[in-house]
Write an enzyme that holds these catalytic residues in place. Structure first.
Site, PDB file in Angstrom:
ATOM      1  N   ASP A 267      49.172  43.589  62.828  1.00  0.00           N
ATOM      2  CA  ASP A 267      48.888  44.301  64.073  1.00  0.00           C
ATOM      3  C   ASP A 267      48.001  43.385  64.918  1.00  0.00           C
ATOM      4  OD1 ASP A 267      48.746  46.110  66.117  1.00  0.00           O
ATOM      5  OD2 ASP A 267      48.184  47.825  64.877  1.00  0.00           O
TER       6      ASP A 267
HETATM    7  C1  NOJ Z   1      48.171  47.729  68.480  1.00  0.00           C
HETATM    8  C2  NOJ Z   1      48.812  48.951  67.905  1.00  0.00           C
HETATM    9  O1  NOJ Z   1      48.081  49.396  66.794  1.00  0.00           O
HETATM   10  C3  NOJ Z   1      50.257  48.762  67.492  1.00  0.00           C
HETATM   11  O2  NOJ Z   1      50.799  50.008  67.168  1.00  0.00           O
HETATM   12  C4  NOJ Z   1      51.043  48.098  68.574  1.00  0.00           C
HETATM   13  O3  NOJ Z   1      52.372  47.937  68.179  1.00  0.00           O
HETATM   14  C5  NOJ Z   1      50.396  46.771  68.910  1.00  0.00           C
HETATM   15  N1  NOJ Z   1      49.033  46.987  69.371  1.00  0.00           N
HETATM   16  C6  NOJ Z   1      51.179  45.994  69.965  1.00  0.00           C
HETATM   17  O4  NOJ Z   1      51.068  46.589  71.180  1.00  0.00           O
END
Ligand code: NOJ
Length: 720
Positions: A267
């Site tokens: 993430d």
């Molecule tokens: C952080 C988020 O937790 C995740 O769900 C998301 O896909 C990513 N950012 C990318 O935007």
């Protein structure tokens, strides 16, 4: 390309080129982007050079055929081996046609329509140049304080698995190479991101392996069984180790035990975050842990590109690990057909025609009507078109009904509540007033609303949370409606007119001050682009509500986590021989949630009768059937979700008091009846034993059948 060709491409790559494939950067880093952003600022801070960008493997958040084609064009000019970029984005519940938030989709109990919504989301994204969506999010959640609860479908592992599969099918179709209208899916957040302590986003997750396997892992596994191409790590720790550096989780479980051979991605920043987590002394150590754990792509931090090359040179990291990751990424690019056509589905003309088309809006409407849940109705609904109506509240004239994960959607495209109502009643019989803002308000707003309400025969209050009050980093400790809106309800109540509350929000709320005051309450969640039309049609009875809650609504926040499939205790409340005091209970509130899992009302009534088992005994190779007669005893056609739960009466370890095992959504005309039959087999009775063996126990089981997790008929059988 054949595997041999991909391997030979890999062989031509320098170590630098390989390592650079492993970074993912946001669109604003790239030449050709139309998104705002300073290229030099973040680049300098992160130590990103043009060389890294030209050799990077994927982009986050680029969209629109024009932008994506320009980025890809520039990239290919600068990439020595002509390796195309993967374009990834968060298409969670729609690209520009926004469907209800996933928690609302869950409440539809309609996996076919959920699949269709994902198919449309994929089509709109694909023509806009996107190759991979960061969805489905299938984290199991039991704590409504956590803002991301709106992104999941339920508190139940079985139901989440059903929807996980449906979303993956919808996004990916059956062949990503030939079907340019689909996108690859990335299931997230592996694992157990939905269980942060105290419901506070990014907080520690602490649970036993048994609980992880039993409740939290099944939905990720279901997505992978359906062929999901990618997995995203969670921000949290799993058994003390952040997921992005957790070898047991990412390599031993995901790759070895489950055989997942697709691409994993951290993430956003999660690799580097191992430093503040306190398990890596610096970025280099974090990079080492992540690559060892099997994380292929590092999203938005540069620990890999800054460290892996020297680690290979000094023997700390085996180059084979990097080769494996790069090969997986190349394979995904090949699967998507990017080597043949790096622009894939991106098509400006089609984008204009397809995105937000009438047909897509129609599906969004249909899903919205099925996702809203009527939780109280003291006979005031459906509304009559002849009634003078006051539509009051911060959501009366507000397009903020798309939800926090709908960046591609526009509030201007959303059908607001006043627009939906405008189609039902003459403007001379509709009085709209805001009453207050979401969290603040003025005397004038209140006075205007009271004046509007006085002119009407019935009051409809459109209330809720601003969309940024849930979603990522949107945890709340007080999950009631903001004080100013509770005050608005109390003031309206004094007018003594029939009053209906419609709620737009991203989490199960503490409904005190709402449900006890209003004569009817509809949970509309964030219903998406067609929200106002769907809600108006439901309130006026043009469509009969059929949504059923997939998360328990707590009596108050003090009960949280409160969920239907909890364990029994040694001192259960309500047992026949229970003491008055020394039982597991609160002194000041009930144990049971305010609204149970599976609950929802309709404008008709359903009678359940003739619950039967085909046999009192089940054998391992001989499933039994459970049947029930459901009759529509009301005056209108309606849809009912018939639910089947099971309890293992004596287990080796404690078992949930009920577990959803099956459901069917049926439609019945007035007076119509249907025998609903479920098959139940031994496999559905298995669970993780003391030694984590996944088997069943011979012995007695209770089967529960009914319209929700509380109102059930009970039958018993024995597994022999
Ligand atoms: C952080 C988020 O937790 C995740 O769900 C998301 O896909 C990513 N950012 C990318 O935007």
């Amino acid at each position: 390309m054949t595997d041999t060709k991909l391997t030979s491409l890999l062989k031509q790559m320098t170590l630098d080129e390989k390592v650079n494939q492993l970074i993912q950067l946001a669109a604003f880093f790239y030449e050709g982007t139309t998104s705002e952003g300073k290229i030099t600022g973040p680049m300098e801070e992160m130590g990103i050079t043009n060389e890294i960008i030209h050799n990077s493997g994927s982009v986050l958040g680029a969209s629109g055929a024009k932008e994506v084609i320009a980025i890809q064009d520039n990239h290919l000019k600068n990439n020595r081996l002509g390796i195309p970029l993967l374009i990834m984005a968060d298409i969670v519940h729609g690209y520009k046609t926004i469907f209800p938030v996933p928690l609302a989709i869950g409440c539809s109990w309609d996996s076919d329509l959920a699949e269709k919504s994902a198919e449309i989301a994929a089509l709109e994204s694909a023509v806009s140049g996107i190759h991979v969506t960061f969805a489905p999010m299938v984290d199991l959640v039991r704590d409504p304080r956590w803002g991301r609860v709106m992104e999941t479908t339920s508190e139940d592992p079985f139901l989440n698995s059903v929807f996980a599969r449906a979303f993956v099918r919808g996004f990916q179709g059956t062949d990503l190479k030939s079907d340019k209208n689909r996108v690859a899916a990335c299931v997230k957040h592996f694992a157990a991101y939905g269980a942060p302590e105290g419901g506070r986003d990014y907080n520690t997750v602490n649970m036993s392996e048994r609980q992880l396997r039993e409740s939290y892992l099944p939905a990720y596994k279901a997505a992978l069984d359906e062929g999901c191409e990618m997995v995203m790590t969670a921000f949290n720790t799993v058994d003390g180790i952040p997921a992005s550096g957790n070898k047991e989780l990412m390599r031993d479980l995901l790759r070895e035990e489950w055989g997942f051979d697709g691409v994993t991605i951290s993430d956003w920043g999660a690799v580097k975050e191992m430093v503040p987590h306190g398990v890596a002394a610096n970025e280099g150590e974090a990079a080492f842990k992540a690559i060892e754990a099997g994380v292929d792509i590092e999203m938005m931090t540069a620990s890999y590109v800054k460290n892996l090359k020297s680690y290979v040179h000094n023997g700390t990291v085996n180059e084979e690990l990097i080769d494996e990751s790069v090969l997986r990424i190349l394979k995904l690019k090949d699967k998507l057909g990017l080597f043949e056509n790096p622009y894939r589905g991106a098509d400006k003309k089609l984008e204009e025609e397809i995105v937000l088309s009438k047909a897509h809006r129609k599906t969004a409407y249909e899903l919205a009507t099925k996702s809203c849940v009527l939780v109280k109705n003291d006979g005031v609904l459906p509304l009559q078109k002849s009634q003078k109506v006051a539509l009051i509240g911060p959501f009366a004239h507000n397009g903020d009904i798309l939800g926090p994960w709908s960046w591609g959607g526009s509030k201007e495209d959303a059908v607001r509540m006043d627009e939906g109502f405008g189609k039902k009643v003459n403007s001379s019989a509709l009085f709209v007033a805001q009453g207050s803002d979401i969290e603040t308000g003025t005397e004038e707003q209140l006075e205007e609303a009271l004046a509007a309400a006085k002119k009407a025969e019935v009051i409809v209050l459109a209330l809720g949370e601003r969309s940024d009050m849930s979603g990522e980093a949107g945890s709340r400790a007080d999950i009631r409606l903001p004080e100013i809106q509770l005050n608005l309800i109390a003031k309206m109540k004094k007018l003594n007119k029939p009053m209906i509350a419609v709620l737009f929000n991203g989490r199960p709320l503490d409904l005190h001050g709402v449900i006890d005051e209003a004569d009817a309450v509809m949970e509309a969640w964030y219903p998406g682009t067609e929200g106002g039309k769907a809600v108006a049609d439901l309130l006026y009875g043009d469509v009969n509500p059929s949504g059923r809650l997939t998360m328990s609504f707590p009596y108050s926040v003090g009960q949280v986590p409160v969920y239907y499939n909890h364990f029994s205790t040694g001192r259960p409340k309500g047992a026949p021989d229970a003491q008055v005091r020394y039982v597991s209970q609160y002194l000041d509130i009930p144990n049971k949630p305010l609204l149970p899992f599976g609950f929802g009302l309709s404008y008709t009534t359903f009678m359940y009768s003739e619950e039967k088992l085909s046999s009192q005994t089940m054998r391992t190779d001989e499933p039994i059937t459970v049947s029930v007669k459901v009759t529509n005893t009301g005056m209108v056609t309606g849809e009912e979700v018939v639910q089947l739960y099971v309890r293992d009466l004596v287990g080796e370890v404690v078992r949930p008091i009920k577990e959803l095992k099956a459901f069917q959504k049926i439609k019945l005309k007035p007076g119509e009846e249907k025998i609903v039959t479920f098959t139940l087999c031994e496999e559905q009775l298995r669970y993780y034993h003391k030694d984590l063996d996944f088997t069943s126990d011979a012995g007695f089981f209770t089967v529960f059948v009914g319209p929700n997790s509380e109102e059930v008929a009970e039958l018993t059988f024995k597994l022999i």
